[in-house]
Write a protein that holds these residues in place. Structure first.
Motif, PDB file in Angstrom:
ATOM      1  N   HIS A 110      32.757  37.747  24.977  1.00 37.67           N
ATOM      2  CA  HIS A 110      33.367  37.739  23.652  1.00 37.67           C
ATOM      3  C   HIS A 110      32.875  36.515  22.889  1.00 37.67           C
ATOM      4  CE1 HIS A 110      36.108  40.629  25.601  1.00 37.67           C
ATOM      5  NE2 HIS A 110      36.151  41.149  24.391  1.00 37.67           N
ATOM      6  N   PRO A 111      32.918  36.573  21.553  1.00 40.89           N
ATOM      7  CA  PRO A 111      32.393  35.472  20.744  1.00 40.89           C
ATOM      8  C   PRO A 111      32.935  34.113  21.177  1.00 40.89           C
ATOM      9  CG  PRO A 111      32.949  37.326  19.354  1.00 40.89           C
ATOM     10  CD  PRO A 111      33.420  37.680  20.736  1.00 40.89           C
ATOM     11  N   ASN A 112      32.017  33.175  21.372  1.00 41.86           N
ATOM     12  CA  ASN A 112      32.355  31.795  21.742  1.00 41.86           C
ATOM     13  C   ASN A 112      33.103  31.687  23.071  1.00 41.86           C
ATOM     14  OD1 ASN A 112      31.239  30.718  19.301  1.00 41.86           O
ATOM     15  ND2 ASN A 112      33.056  31.497  18.249  1.00 41.86           N
ATOM     16  N   LYS A 113      32.894  32.661  23.930  1.00 41.90           N
ATOM     17  CA  LYS A 113      33.528  32.622  25.250  1.00 41.90           C
ATOM     18  C   LYS A 113      32.463  32.749  26.330  1.00 41.90           C
ATOM     19  CE  LYS A 113      37.926  32.733  23.957  1.00 41.90           C
ATOM     20  NZ  LYS A 113      38.706  33.978  23.970  1.00 41.90           N
ATOM     21  N   GLY A 114      32.845  32.387  27.560  1.00 40.05           N
ATOM     22  CA  GLY A 114      31.946  32.579  28.688  1.00 40.05           C
ATOM     23  C   GLY A 114      31.885  34.034  29.114  1.00 40.05           C
ATOM     24  N   LEU A 115      31.043  34.331  30.072  1.00 39.41           N
ATOM     25  CA  LEU A 115      30.903  35.707  30.561  1.00 39.41           C
ATOM     26  C   LEU A 115      32.023  36.047  31.536  1.00 39.41           C
ATOM     27  CD1 LEU A 115      27.923  35.000  29.615  1.00 39.41           C
ATOM     28  CD2 LEU A 115      27.247  36.830  31.163  1.00 39.41           C
ATOM     29  N   GLN A 116      32.488  37.281  31.434  1.00 37.75           N
ATOM     30  CA  GLN A 116      33.556  37.764  32.305  1.00 37.75           C
ATOM     31  C   GLN A 116      33.080  39.024  33.003  1.00 37.75           C
ATOM     32  OE1 GLN A 116      37.031  39.152  30.210  1.00 37.75           O
ATOM     33  NE2 GLN A 116      38.335  39.053  32.014  1.00 37.75           N
ATOM     34  N   LEU A 117      33.341  39.138  34.302  1.00 31.16           N
ATOM     35  CA  LEU A 117      32.943  40.325  35.044  1.00 31.16           C
ATOM     36  C   LEU A 117      33.810  41.519  34.639  1.00 31.16           C
ATOM     37  CD1 LEU A 117      31.188  41.478  37.383  1.00 31.16           C
ATOM     38  CD2 LEU A 117      33.131  40.983  38.878  1.00 31.16           C
ATOM     39  N   LEU A 118      33.162  42.630  34.251  1.00 28.75           N
ATOM     40  CA  LEU A 118      33.863  43.867  33.952  1.00 28.75           C
ATOM     41  C   LEU A 118      34.017  44.727  35.197  1.00 28.75           C
ATOM     42  CD1 LEU A 118      32.471  45.489  30.665  1.00 28.75           C
ATOM     43  CD2 LEU A 118      34.817  44.775  31.132  1.00 28.75           C
ATOM     44  N   LEU A 119      32.909  44.884  35.921  1.00 29.19           N
ATOM     45  CA  LEU A 119      32.922  45.704  37.127  1.00 29.19           C
ATOM     46  C   LEU A 119      31.656  45.449  37.931  1.00 29.19           C
ATOM     47  CD1 LEU A 119      30.742  48.123  36.357  1.00 29.19           C
ATOM     48  CD2 LEU A 119      32.681  49.030  35.109  1.00 29.19           C
ATOM     49  N   LYS A 120      31.683  45.906  39.212  1.00 29.74           N
ATOM     50  CA  LYS A 120      30.495  45.751  40.040  1.00 29.74           C
ATOM     51  C   LYS A 120      30.340  46.919  40.997  1.00 29.74           C
ATOM     52  CE  LYS A 120      32.595  42.951  43.732  1.00 29.74           C
ATOM     53  NZ  LYS A 120      32.480  41.684  44.497  1.00 29.74           N
ATOM     54  N   TYR A 121      29.117  47.262  41.289  1.00 29.77           N
ATOM     55  CA  TYR A 121      28.768  48.288  42.262  1.00 29.77           C
ATOM     56  C   TYR A 121      28.047  47.625  43.425  1.00 29.77           C
ATOM     57  CZ  TYR A 121      26.026  51.792  44.608  1.00 29.77           C
ATOM     58  OH  TYR A 121      25.453  52.580  45.580  1.00 29.77           O
ATOM     59  N   THR A 122      28.556  47.908  44.652  1.00 25.40           N
ATOM     60  CA  THR A 122      27.910  47.325  45.824  1.00 25.40           C
ATOM     61  C   THR A 122      27.813  48.357  46.943  1.00 25.40           C
ATOM     62  OG1 THR A 122      30.070  46.457  46.503  1.00 25.40           O
ATOM     63  CG2 THR A 122      28.608  44.950  45.348  1.00 25.40           C
ATOM     64  N   SER A 123      27.316  49.545  46.619  1.00 26.33           N
ATOM     65  CA  SER A 123      27.008  50.632  47.563  1.00 26.33           C
ATOM     66  C   SER A 123      28.230  51.300  48.167  1.00 26.33           C
ATOM     67  CB  SER A 123      26.060  50.159  48.679  1.00 26.33           C
ATOM     68  OG  SER A 123      26.746  49.343  49.600  1.00 26.33           O
TER      69      SER A 123
END
Lengths: 115, 112
Positions: free
Chosen positions: A39-52
């Motif tokens: 989001h603007p002026n914010k750090g990155l945030q994990l939405l989701l992940k795939y790990t097999s």
């Protein structure tokens, strides 16, 4: 080497309509894949992940992504967009190297939500 | 909650200055990373570290160095800042192989 291509640099949808952010990856073996949001002026945030595990992955805020090995795709979707979804989204693949596990980022897709 | 903090949100430096960007994480993570983010290029890895006093070059290490004297702290150093190093710098940490990275809020560096 791993690589990620986000097919759209900018996506614009109306509030309440579906969201589709497209991502293709290249990997020489079974990858781990992630979607991050910024989001603007914010750090990155994990939405989701795939790990097999399951190929359909559910994330936060109603987002989900489907891993399709035959298409080398990992598209991000949401049934109904909300104004708060306006942000930049990054598709990410891990390089699978033991140890620190480097991430390779796509160029990003800016999502705009129209009222 | 994992917390990754960066010493400054905004920084303005002059060409030729030595610049230190500090990053601290509070979750005992082994791995720490420095990225720069530029419009249209996504995030590019500068350096990373998988243990104290260990460092590995990322994709764009030229003009940068790093220091990791303690597990929780990872510093990025610009020995002689140049205008092409004007960018957003993001620090991240992760617990181990296969785990997601947690990001700090970023430092927007302007070199004039």
């Amino acid at each position: 080497a791993q690589s990620v291509t986000q097919l759209d640099s900018h996506v614009s949808v109306s509030e309440g309509t579906p969201v589709l952010l497209r991502c293709n990856y290249s990997s020489s073996y079974s990858p781990s894949l992630f979607w991050y949001v910024q989001h603007p002026n914010k750090g990155l945030q994990l939405l989701l992940k795939y790990t097999s595990a399951a190929t359909l992955v559910k994330g936060i805020n109603g987002f989900e992504a489907e891993f399709k090995k035959s298409e080398t795709s990992f598209h991000l979707t949401k049934p109904s967009a909300h104004m708060s979804d306006a942000a930049e989204y990054f598709c990410v693949v891990s390089d699978g190297v033991q140890g620190a596990q480097k991430l390779v980022f796509g160029q990003g897709t800016r999502l705009t939500i129209n009222p | 909650d994992v917390k990754v903090t960066q010493s400054s949100r905004y920084l303005v430096k002059r060409t030729g200055e030595k610049v230190f960007l500090e990053c601290v994480q509070d979750m005992d993570h082994e791995n720490m990373f420095w990225y720069r983010q530029d419009p249209g290029l996504g995030l590019r890895l500068i350096y990373f570290s998988y243990d104290v006093k260990m460092k590995e070059k990322g994709d764009i290490p030229e003009g940068y160095s790093v220091s990791r004297e303690k597990k929780e702290r990872f510093s990025l150093i610009l020995e002689s800042a140049s205008t092409n190093q004007t960018s957003m710098y993001l620090c991240a940490s992760s617990l181990g192989s296969g785990n997601e990275q947690y990001f700090g809020p970023g430092t927007r560096l302007t070199v004039t």
